[in-house]
Design a protein around this motif. Sequence first.
Motif, PDB file in Angstrom:
ATOM      1  N   SER A  15     -63.071 -16.966  37.285  1.00 51.67           N
ATOM      2  CA  SER A  15     -63.901 -17.869  36.497  1.00 51.67           C
ATOM      3  C   SER A  15     -65.290 -18.052  37.092  1.00 51.67           C
ATOM      4  O   SER A  15     -66.253 -18.306  36.374  1.00 51.67           O
ATOM      5  N   GLU A  73     -56.850 -24.476  38.509  1.00 49.63           N
ATOM      6  CA  GLU A  73     -56.441 -23.076  38.450  1.00 49.63           C
ATOM      7  C   GLU A  73     -56.031 -22.594  39.830  1.00 49.63           C
ATOM      8  O   GLU A  73     -56.463 -23.143  40.832  1.00 49.63           O
ATOM      9  N   THR A 106     -56.810 -12.313  28.298  1.00 48.26           N
ATOM     10  CA  THR A 106     -56.997 -13.222  27.169  1.00 48.26           C
ATOM     11  C   THR A 106     -58.200 -14.139  27.332  1.00 48.26           C
ATOM     12  O   THR A 106     -58.687 -14.689  26.344  1.00 48.26           O
ATOM     13  N   SER A 107     -58.699 -14.294  28.548  1.00 47.90           N
ATOM     14  CA  SER A 107     -59.822 -15.220  28.757  1.00 47.90           C
ATOM     15  C   SER A 107     -61.145 -14.503  28.995  1.00 47.90           C
ATOM     16  O   SER A 107     -62.121 -15.129  29.401  1.00 47.90           O
ATOM     17  N   ASP A 109     -52.526 -11.084  32.594  1.00 52.18           N
ATOM     18  CA  ASP A 109     -52.510 -11.468  31.172  1.00 52.18           C
ATOM     19  C   ASP A 109     -53.558 -12.540  30.903  1.00 52.18           C
ATOM     20  O   ASP A 109     -54.258 -12.508  29.889  1.00 52.18           O
ATOM     21  N   TRP A 110     -53.651 -13.508  31.812  1.00 54.72           N
ATOM     22  CA  TRP A 110     -54.657 -14.568  31.682  1.00 54.72           C
ATOM     23  C   TRP A 110     -56.057 -13.969  31.672  1.00 54.72           C
ATOM     24  O   TRP A 110     -56.906 -14.378  30.877  1.00 54.72           O
ATOM     25  N   ARG A 119     -57.488 -17.028  39.674  1.00 49.94           N
ATOM     26  CA  ARG A 119     -58.113 -17.379  38.394  1.00 49.94           C
ATOM     27  C   ARG A 119     -59.433 -18.112  38.611  1.00 49.94           C
ATOM     28  O   ARG A 119     -60.406 -17.885  37.890  1.00 49.94           O
ATOM     29  N   GLY A 166     -48.645 -13.741  35.872  1.00 49.33           N
ATOM     30  CA  GLY A 166     -49.341 -13.834  34.593  1.00 49.33           C
ATOM     31  C   GLY A 166     -50.853 -13.855  34.744  1.00 49.33           C
ATOM     32  O   GLY A 166     -51.572 -14.069  33.769  1.00 49.33           O
ATOM     33  N   ASP A 167     -51.361 -13.609  35.950  1.00 50.38           N
ATOM     34  CA  ASP A 167     -52.802 -13.635  36.177  1.00 50.38           C
ATOM     35  C   ASP A 167     -53.525 -12.524  35.419  1.00 50.38           C
ATOM     36  O   ASP A 167     -54.617 -12.736  34.896  1.00 50.38           O
TER      37      ASP A 167
END
Length: 122
Positions: free
Chosen positions: A77, A69, A107-108, A103-104, A73, A100-101
């Motif tokens: 995490s 990653e 969604t995560s 959005d990631w 990200r 897109g971080d």
Amino acid sequence: MKTVMTALTLVIGFASASFSQTAQAAGVEALNGICENVAANDKSRFRKKLKESGLKLRDVYEGITCGGENLVRYAMSNNAEDVGSFIVKRMPASHFASSGDLDWANTSGHAASPIASSIAAR
């Protein structure tokens, strides 16, 4: 005389180019352990590694991955809020518009993270 000056200029040019590549390689080598600093949420050591390397975060960010990653990200995490927020502040806002971080994060399950809030604020 003109030939000698041209040759001397070329030698100096090649020498400086090889020095900068060597210096940059040494700087990248100094970044070893940066992923551990992110995982430990150790902002001061993270900053120290960057300073010792002589490289700017925005120049090396794209080339660094931790656990597959990117740094932001990876920080999310590992709940490394201090380091992650520092990284977001040091990177240009235009980077996060296309990365897109955010959005990631949504969604995560990291949407409530202070790092995601920092990205959204930029």
